[in-house]
Scaffold this active site. Sequence first.
Site, PDB file in Angstrom:
ATOM      1  N   ASP A   1    -101.957 -12.618  71.186  1.00 19.10           N
ATOM      2  CA  ASP A   1    -102.355 -11.294  71.412  1.00 19.10           C
ATOM      3  C   ASP A   1    -101.260 -10.569  71.983  1.00 19.10           C
ATOM      4  OD1 ASP A   1    -104.111  -9.242  71.778  1.00 19.10           O
ATOM      5  OD2 ASP A   1    -104.473  -9.809  73.812  1.00 19.10           O
TER       6      ASP A   1
ATOM      7  N   HIS B   1    -107.031 -11.226  80.029  1.00 16.50           N
ATOM      8  CA  HIS B   1    -108.133 -11.867  79.353  1.00 16.50           C
ATOM      9  C   HIS B   1    -109.092 -12.519  80.482  1.00 16.50           C
ATOM     10  CE1 HIS B   1    -105.802 -12.512  75.124  1.00 16.50           C
ATOM     11  NE2 HIS B   1    -105.886 -11.112  75.681  1.00 16.50           N
TER      12      HIS B   1
ATOM     13  N   MET C   1    -102.650 -18.536  76.146  1.00 20.10           N
ATOM     14  CA  MET C   1    -102.695 -18.861  74.601  1.00 20.10           C
ATOM     15  C   MET C   1    -102.702 -17.816  73.494  1.00 20.10           C
ATOM     16  SD  MET C   1    -105.841 -21.794  75.388  1.00 20.10           S
ATOM     17  CE  MET C   1    -105.988 -22.062  73.605  1.00 20.10           C
TER      18      MET C   1
ATOM     19  N   SER D   1    -103.047 -13.977  79.881  1.00 18.10           N
ATOM     20  CA  SER D   1    -104.280 -14.839  79.524  1.00 18.10           C
ATOM     21  C   SER D   1    -104.325 -15.768  80.390  1.00 18.10           C
ATOM     22  CB  SER D   1    -104.344 -15.088  78.033  1.00 18.10           C
ATOM     23  OG  SER D   1    -105.670 -15.703  77.746  1.00 18.10           O
ATOM     24  N   THR D   2    -104.260 -17.173  79.733  1.00 24.74           N
ATOM     25  CA  THR D   2    -104.552 -18.626  80.547  1.00 24.74           C
ATOM     26  C   THR D   2    -103.406 -18.585  81.704  1.00 24.74           C
ATOM     27  OG1 THR D   2    -105.333 -19.286  78.335  1.00 24.74           O
ATOM     28  CG2 THR D   2    -104.909 -20.889  80.078  1.00 24.74           C
TER      29      THR D   2
END
Length: 355
Positions: free
Chosen positions: A298, A202, A295, A175-176
């Site tokens: 998940d 993401h 973050m 993600s991030t």
Amino acid sequence: MIKVVVVDDSAFMRKAISTMLAKDPEIEVVATARDGEEGLEMIRRHQPDVVTMDIEMPRMDGLTALRHVMMEMPRPVLMVSSLTNEGAEATLKAMELGAVDFIPKQLSKVSLDIVKIEDELRAKVKTIARRRMTHLSRPPLSGRVRPGAAPSPRPSRPARPSGTQNRDLVAIGVSTGGPPAVQKVLSALPQDFPAGILIAQHMPAAFTGPFAKRLDGVCRIAVKEAEDGERLQHGVAYVAPGGKHLRIDQKVSRIDVRVVEEPREALYKPSASVLFDSVAGAVGRRGLGVVLTGMGSDGLDGMRLLKAKGGRALAQSDSTCVVYGMPKAIVDAGLADEIVDIDEMGEAILHNLYK
């Protein structure tokens, strides 16, 4: 207090972002700027903890300003990006230059859709402000090295391990801060990588196609945006389309890639947990799960299932993550077989196929 400078040529966007951030008592917007030149002046003057930076601005655009920031006064920069192919290309370039992540916005300056990013914006600002800055000093990522192209300096190709290969499918959740991390991992893999790779990053739907195309241009392996029903091949990485989940179906003699809407209620689409769950059910111990920077948590539930089926799990190390959330969840749950620095992750993936 976390000090933020907001750089955007739109008065509406400067006001909207400042207002959203000001709702958190731990965040203070210390200055705003109308273009890159003024932004650099405000950053030098106020030394903020985080900068939000628009890309298209007069006088000095966001990419040029970002280069100056990274060379002169490195600090976390969040790009504010339009949801278009052009916006995606510019944003991915910004992350190569050192931006830690991005916040999507609508093109219309009178659109109220910008408020949809409010919670995510504050969470990202608070999280990245507290992270160490080691990732900002990373060397430039290497260029294309496909056959026939001029080679660029890059880490030495990992040697193929000896012995029996036990795994032939790699699933990556990220993600991030993910695009540069994924690029670093995939660019370290050999062209004849003996497994298929599935990636749940993401990212908005408008970004995943350009992201896959960009990776395909700098990696030895092939990279593409996944299409529903296509046959999974070794030496190919499939990026989940934004807003959809990635699953697989194990057939008698092949594995089919599935791009699906369900579960619609999932917090993230694509979801790393949905991907890991599918890999666990379809191939079990033949699967290798990899959790990179991001973050939240998940991937945790799906990784539990993959591990229960005999698969292996790798987690990116705290010191090399932009955000140590998703990998931390795996590590804290005792699911990680190895904790690996991002520079060594490609080699670790290759070797874990034989464990």
